[in-house]
Every structure is written in C-alpha cells, then in structure tokens.
Design a protein around this motif. Structure first.
Motif, PDB file in Angstrom:
ATOM      1  N   LEU A  19      -9.262   2.451 -10.165  1.00  0.00           N
ATOM      2  CA  LEU A  19      -9.443   2.047  -8.772  1.00  0.00           C
ATOM      3  C   LEU A  19      -8.114   1.896  -8.044  1.00  0.00           C
ATOM      4  O   LEU A  19      -7.971   1.051  -7.153  1.00  0.00           O
ATOM      5  CB  LEU A  19     -10.220   0.725  -8.710  1.00  0.00           C
ATOM      6  CG  LEU A  19     -11.575   0.717  -9.423  1.00  0.00           C
ATOM      7  CD1 LEU A  19     -12.207  -0.654  -9.334  1.00  0.00           C
ATOM      8  CD2 LEU A  19     -12.496   1.778  -8.825  1.00  0.00           C
ATOM      9  N   GLY A  20      -7.120   2.696  -8.389  1.00  0.00           N
ATOM     10  CA  GLY A  20      -5.815   2.566  -7.744  1.00  0.00           C
ATOM     11  C   GLY A  20      -5.886   2.766  -6.246  1.00  0.00           C
ATOM     12  O   GLY A  20      -5.414   1.939  -5.451  1.00  0.00           O
ATOM     13  N   VAL A  21      -6.499   3.855  -5.803  1.00  0.00           N
ATOM     14  CA  VAL A  21      -6.600   4.121  -4.369  1.00  0.00           C
ATOM     15  C   VAL A  21      -7.570   3.149  -3.719  1.00  0.00           C
ATOM     16  O   VAL A  21      -7.327   2.625  -2.624  1.00  0.00           O
ATOM     17  CB  VAL A  21      -7.026   5.582  -4.128  1.00  0.00           C
ATOM     18  CG1 VAL A  21      -7.298   5.827  -2.640  1.00  0.00           C
ATOM     19  CG2 VAL A  21      -5.961   6.534  -4.639  1.00  0.00           C
ATOM     20  N   ALA A  22      -8.690   2.861  -4.385  1.00  0.00           N
ATOM     21  CA  ALA A  22      -9.714   2.010  -3.782  1.00  0.00           C
ATOM     22  C   ALA A  22      -9.220   0.588  -3.554  1.00  0.00           C
ATOM     23  O   ALA A  22      -9.527  -0.032  -2.519  1.00  0.00           O
ATOM     24  CB  ALA A  22     -10.965   1.998  -4.666  1.00  0.00           C
ATOM     25  N   LEU A  23      -8.462   0.059  -4.510  1.00  0.00           N
ATOM     26  CA  LEU A  23      -8.046  -1.335  -4.405  1.00  0.00           C
ATOM     27  C   LEU A  23      -6.612  -1.480  -3.914  1.00  0.00           C
ATOM     28  O   LEU A  23      -6.336  -2.253  -2.998  1.00  0.00           O
ATOM     29  CB  LEU A  23      -8.196  -2.024  -5.771  1.00  0.00           C
ATOM     30  CG  LEU A  23      -9.629  -2.156  -6.291  1.00  0.00           C
ATOM     31  CD1 LEU A  23      -9.638  -2.900  -7.611  1.00  0.00           C
ATOM     32  CD2 LEU A  23     -10.517  -2.862  -5.286  1.00  0.00           C
ATOM     33  N   SER A  24      -5.684  -0.755  -4.537  1.00  0.00           N
ATOM     34  CA  SER A  24      -4.276  -0.925  -4.192  1.00  0.00           C
ATOM     35  C   SER A  24      -3.960  -0.472  -2.785  1.00  0.00           C
ATOM     36  O   SER A  24      -3.013  -0.950  -2.178  1.00  0.00           O
ATOM     37  CB  SER A  24      -3.404  -0.144  -5.191  1.00  0.00           C
ATOM     38  OG  SER A  24      -3.585  -0.642  -6.493  1.00  0.00           O
ATOM     39  N   ILE A  25      -4.729   0.460  -2.254  1.00  0.00           N
ATOM     40  CA  ILE A  25      -4.440   0.973  -0.915  1.00  0.00           C
ATOM     41  C   ILE A  25      -5.523   0.550   0.068  1.00  0.00           C
ATOM     42  O   ILE A  25      -5.280  -0.251   0.972  1.00  0.00           O
ATOM     43  CB  ILE A  25      -4.300   2.513  -0.955  1.00  0.00           C
ATOM     44  CG1 ILE A  25      -3.135   2.907  -1.881  1.00  0.00           C
ATOM     45  CG2 ILE A  25      -4.084   3.062   0.444  1.00  0.00           C
ATOM     46  CD1 ILE A  25      -2.931   4.388  -2.021  1.00  0.00           C
ATOM     47  N   ARG A  26      -6.733   1.054  -0.107  1.00  0.00           N
ATOM     48  CA  ARG A  26      -7.791   0.753   0.869  1.00  0.00           C
ATOM     49  C   ARG A  26      -8.169  -0.719   0.866  1.00  0.00           C
ATOM     50  O   ARG A  26      -8.400  -1.313   1.924  1.00  0.00           O
ATOM     51  CB  ARG A  26      -9.021   1.618   0.565  1.00  0.00           C
ATOM     52  CG  ARG A  26      -8.833   3.083   0.926  1.00  0.00           C
ATOM     53  CD  ARG A  26     -10.017   3.912   0.519  1.00  0.00           C
ATOM     54  NE  ARG A  26      -9.841   5.307   0.922  1.00  0.00           N
ATOM     55  CZ  ARG A  26     -10.506   6.316   0.393  1.00  0.00           C
ATOM     56  NH1 ARG A  26     -11.404   6.085  -0.562  1.00  0.00           N
ATOM     57  NH2 ARG A  26     -10.289   7.551   0.802  1.00  0.00           N
ATOM     58  N   GLY A  27      -8.229  -1.319  -0.307  1.00  0.00           N
ATOM     59  CA  GLY A  27      -8.618  -2.731  -0.378  1.00  0.00           C
ATOM     60  C   GLY A  27      -7.622  -3.634   0.325  1.00  0.00           C
ATOM     61  O   GLY A  27      -8.001  -4.577   1.020  1.00  0.00           O
ATOM     62  N   ARG A  28      -6.330  -3.373   0.156  1.00  0.00           N
ATOM     63  CA  ARG A  28      -5.305  -4.196   0.799  1.00  0.00           C
ATOM     64  C   ARG A  28      -5.432  -4.145   2.318  1.00  0.00           C
ATOM     65  O   ARG A  28      -5.356  -5.169   3.009  1.00  0.00           O
ATOM     66  CB  ARG A  28      -3.917  -3.719   0.383  1.00  0.00           C
ATOM     67  CG  ARG A  28      -3.551  -3.998  -1.053  1.00  0.00           C
ATOM     68  CD  ARG A  28      -2.170  -3.476  -1.365  1.00  0.00           C
ATOM     69  NE  ARG A  28      -1.790  -3.656  -2.745  1.00  0.00           N
ATOM     70  CZ  ARG A  28      -1.256  -4.765  -3.248  1.00  0.00           C
ATOM     71  NH1 ARG A  28      -1.048  -5.799  -2.459  1.00  0.00           N
ATOM     72  NH2 ARG A  28      -0.929  -4.852  -4.519  1.00  0.00           N
ATOM     73  N   LEU A  29      -5.610  -2.929   2.841  1.00  0.00           N
ATOM     74  CA  LEU A  29      -5.658  -2.781   4.293  1.00  0.00           C
ATOM     75  C   LEU A  29      -6.978  -3.279   4.866  1.00  0.00           C
ATOM     76  O   LEU A  29      -7.012  -3.797   5.982  1.00  0.00           O
ATOM     77  CB  LEU A  29      -5.434  -1.316   4.670  1.00  0.00           C
ATOM     78  CG  LEU A  29      -4.110  -0.715   4.194  1.00  0.00           C
ATOM     79  CD1 LEU A  29      -3.936   0.681   4.763  1.00  0.00           C
ATOM     80  CD2 LEU A  29      -2.938  -1.593   4.603  1.00  0.00           C
ATOM     81  N   ALA A  73       0.832  -1.208   0.000  1.00  0.00           N
ATOM     82  CA  ALA A  73       0.000   0.000   0.000  1.00  0.00           C
ATOM     83  C   ALA A  73       0.864   1.255   0.000  1.00  0.00           C
ATOM     84  O   ALA A  73       0.559   2.244  -0.683  1.00  0.00           O
ATOM     85  CB  ALA A  73      -0.933  -0.013   1.201  1.00  0.00           C
ATOM     86  N   VAL A  74       1.946   1.235   0.766  1.00  0.00           N
ATOM     87  CA  VAL A  74       2.875   2.364   0.767  1.00  0.00           C
ATOM     88  C   VAL A  74       3.487   2.545  -0.613  1.00  0.00           C
ATOM     89  O   VAL A  74       3.625   3.666  -1.120  1.00  0.00           O
ATOM     90  CB  VAL A  74       3.967   2.155   1.828  1.00  0.00           C
ATOM     91  CG1 VAL A  74       5.050   3.223   1.702  1.00  0.00           C
ATOM     92  CG2 VAL A  74       3.361   2.193   3.223  1.00  0.00           C
ATOM     93  N   SER A  75       3.862   1.447  -1.253  1.00  0.00           N
ATOM     94  CA  SER A  75       4.432   1.516  -2.595  1.00  0.00           C
ATOM     95  C   SER A  75       3.439   2.112  -3.583  1.00  0.00           C
ATOM     96  O   SER A  75       3.804   2.927  -4.450  1.00  0.00           O
ATOM     97  CB  SER A  75       4.864   0.123  -3.051  1.00  0.00           C
ATOM     98  OG  SER A  75       5.417   0.159  -4.352  1.00  0.00           O
TER      99      SER A  75
END
Length: 416
Positions: free
Chosen positions: A368-378, A314-316
C-alpha cells in the motif's frame, strides 16, 4: 552600519530638535520684548506688579538658555526635563493674573506668551501625538483657569494649540515609521547585494570545480566515478541554495508595527508548529541532486506546517518509488506551483512507467505504498494525488493540497 543609521536619522530627528531649539530661544526673546513694550487693549501699562513679571521672565531666560542641550536630541530630552519644562510654562500662565490684575478682563498675552507652545512641542517631538495631547491638555486647563471667565478667543486659542500639537506629534510618528521602514529596506538591499556577490564568487569558483570533478570522474570511471557523482550532487544542492537562498524549515510571521508590514522568517530547529505557516520549498530543496531536478517559484510557498510536512513526505515517497522501480539511473523532476487556492507539486521520472493494473494488483497483495504513503497523507489534509503513467514513457504524480486547512472525515488505515 552605524554610519548609515546616523545619516538616516538626520533626515527626521536632528531638524526637528534644531527647529525646537530655535523656537524656544526666539519665543523667549519675544516674551521679554512683549513684557517691556507691550500694552493692553486700552493702551495702559500691563503690569500692576512688575516685579512678578521681571522675576518670572528672568527665570524663564535662564531656564531656556540652560536647557538648550536638553532639546538637541531625543536622548537628552528626558521625561524629567519635559515635566519640569511643562511646570515652568504652567507657572507662568497662572502667575499672569498676579502680575497683571486686569488680565482676566482682557484677552492679553500671558507671561510666557507663545513660549508655552515650545514646551508642548517638546512632548510632541519626543513621544508623538499622545504625549502632545497630554501636555496640551494641561496648558489648556491653565489658560482657562487664568482667564477666570474665558471668552470665545480663549477657547479658540486653546483648541488651536491642542489640535496643532497633536497634528505635529502624529506627523513625527509617521516620519519615524517611514525612517524605520527605510532602514529595513536598506538592510534588505544590502543583504541581497551581498548574497549576489557571494553567488557570483561561488559560481566562478566552487561550482565550476565541482562540475569539472563530476565530468572527469565520470570519464575516468571506477571509484572516481563515485566521487564525480557525489561532486555532481553537491553542485546541484549548492546551486539550489545560492539561487533561492533556502534554509531549513521556517516559520513566517508578519509585523504590522510602526506603520509598515514586514515579513519575518525565523528558523525553527525543531520544526514549526502545526498552525504556523511554513515555506514548502525549504522542505523539498534537500531532494535536489544530480538525478533530481527541483523547480520552484521565486517567492515562499506557504502552507500550514502540518500540511507542508505531509506533502513533503508524499513527495519523498514518490521519489522512493522512482529509485526502487525506475532504477538508480532514472532522472526525476520536482515542480512546485503556487496557485491562489492550492499548492501543486508534480513528481515526474523517465523510467519504464507502471504497467496498467499494476497499482490495483499491488493493493490486492497488501503493498500500500501509493495508497497510504501518498494518497492517504494528502486525503487527510483535504488534498488529492493523481498518478499518470504510460509504459515506456515514465511516470508522473501530481499532488494537490489546499492552502486552507481541510481535514477529511475518514482517516486512512495504518500501514503494516
């Protein structure tokens, strides 16, 4: 290293074996003098068959003196010797009624007398309290058999030897555990000092050269500017490595053996298993560079390996967004906070920020970069991601992951 280990062992091993050697010689002399000058409780001579006592005590003297090298160190004191030494002591106890017919009627000393305790103490010093309990049990049984009808004093002496030998064996185990703990502490101290020395040398030479190359390359421009930029990135990476001593993804285990808890960090080239604690700092440190500052606690930030990998991903993704939307010249900062119940990672940049409503518009367009790559992972790990952006003042992403594994019931969709 070998000399340090030898000095540490002298504080525990050698005094114990030297004391045991002296004890065996002195108690051997005492047993001989007691047989020569001692009388029983009614003032008569002790032995009806003195030749039995003379033969045994002569053998005891030869055995004690001949085996002195065996009780000088733990390496020389073998199990075979301990067994033979215990047999000598038990034989002397059981031969006492044969040499002194009335020994069962009076609570007089046995042929080996207190020399027997030396055989038990050898077990205690060699193997600890369990070995001492084993040897003292045989001595106790032999004393009870020798007495025939043991009195209260007999049981008292038997119990005293049994308890004393176990206590000494336990003290020996604790002393050895302390010795090993001290040795580990000295190794850690030596490694820390060596790392500090290397850090000073690197700071005085390599880091200063890289910083100079960066400044001169930027001033010259052209291809030299690219060289200066790469030198700056290497300077930041090397400075991070020297200051925090980070290594590739690790697994952490605790060793509670030998009376001390020691934390061991082992490198796993294939990555740690999902259930293994992992140091998050090791996963985030490679992101540090000339355009990305990395701030982390001085201690390991432990998370389950799967959660640590998802948080690092998510940081990446957040840093990728900085490079894409804020431009290659934007400065980014990564801050790691280790809270009691959760780990917080903040990614901030000094770019133009995100216009209001842009994220919702991007999701509507299928981006959906923010929705999946960041929020979805967490979300899959029970964590949250909060994005704060002010136009013209950059963007800040706050990522939170609980230390206890929590997996949400709803799974995120697959990115397209």
């Amino acid at each position: 290293m070998a000399e340090r280990e030898r000095v540490v062992r002298m504080s525990v091993e050698l005094p114990l074996w030297r004391a045991l050697t002296g004890y065996r010689v002195l108690t051997m002399i005492y047993a001989v003098l007691l047989a020569i000058f001692g009388k029983d409780n009614v003032g008569r001579e002790r032995f009806e068959r003195p030749w039995v006592a003379v033969a045994y005590l002569a053998f005891l003297c030869v055995w004690t003196l001949a085996t002195l090298p065996k009780v000088r160190s733990a390496a020389n004191c073998t199990k075979r010797f301990l067994g033979a030494d215990l047999v000598v002591a038990l034989t002397g106890i059981l031969l006492t009624p044969l040499a002194d017919v009335d020994s069962q009627s009076f609570d007089g000393p046995t042929l080996p007398s207190i020399w027997t305790a030396g055989a038990v103490l050898a077990f205690a010093v060699k193997g600890g309290w369990r070995w001492a309990a084993f040897a003292s049990t045989f001595v106790a049984a032999a004393n009870i058999i020798q007495r025939g009808e043991p009195s209260r004093d007999t049981y008292h002496n038997v119990l005293l030897v049994w308890v004393a030998s176990i206590a000494i064996g336990y003290v020996v185990e604790v002393a050895r555990a302390s010795e090993r703990t001290l040795a580990r502490a000295l190794e850690i101290e030596a490694a820390t000092r060596e790392r500090e020395r290397l850090a000073r040398d690197i700071h005085d030479s390599v880091l200063q050269v890289l910083a100079m190359v960066q400044r001169r390359g930027t001033a010259i421009g052209g291809e030299a500017a690219d060289l200066g930029r790469m030198a700056g990135e290497q300077e930041v990476a090397l400075r991070t490595l020297v200051s925090s001593g980070l290594v590739p993804p690790t697994r952490v285990s605790e060793d509670a053996a030998d009376g001390a808890v020691v934390r061991t960090v082992e490198v796993d080239e294939e990555g740690p298993a999902d259930g293994t604690p992992c140091d998050l700092r090791a996963l985030l440190a490679p992101h540090a560079g000339s355009r990305t500052s990395f701030a982390e606690p001085g201690a390991p930030v432990l998370l389950p390996a799967a959660a640590a990998r998802e948080l690092a991903a998510a940081v990446s993704a957040a840093l990728d967004n900085v490079r894409v939307h804020a431009g290659p010249d934007a400065q980014a900062w990564i801050l790691v906070e280790d809270e009691p119940d959760e780990v917080i990672v903040t990614v901030r940049d000094d770019g133009p920020g995100i216009p209001e409503g842009r994220l919702a518009q991007a999701e509507g367009e299928g981006r959906l970069g923010v929705a999946l790559s960041i929020r979805g992972r967490l979300r899959d790990r029970g964590g949250t991601a909060e994005l704060i952006s002010v136009p013209g003042q950059g963007c800040e992403v706050e990522l939170k992951v609980p230390k206890a594994p929590k997996v949400s019931r709803g799974k995120a969709g697959t990115a397209r």
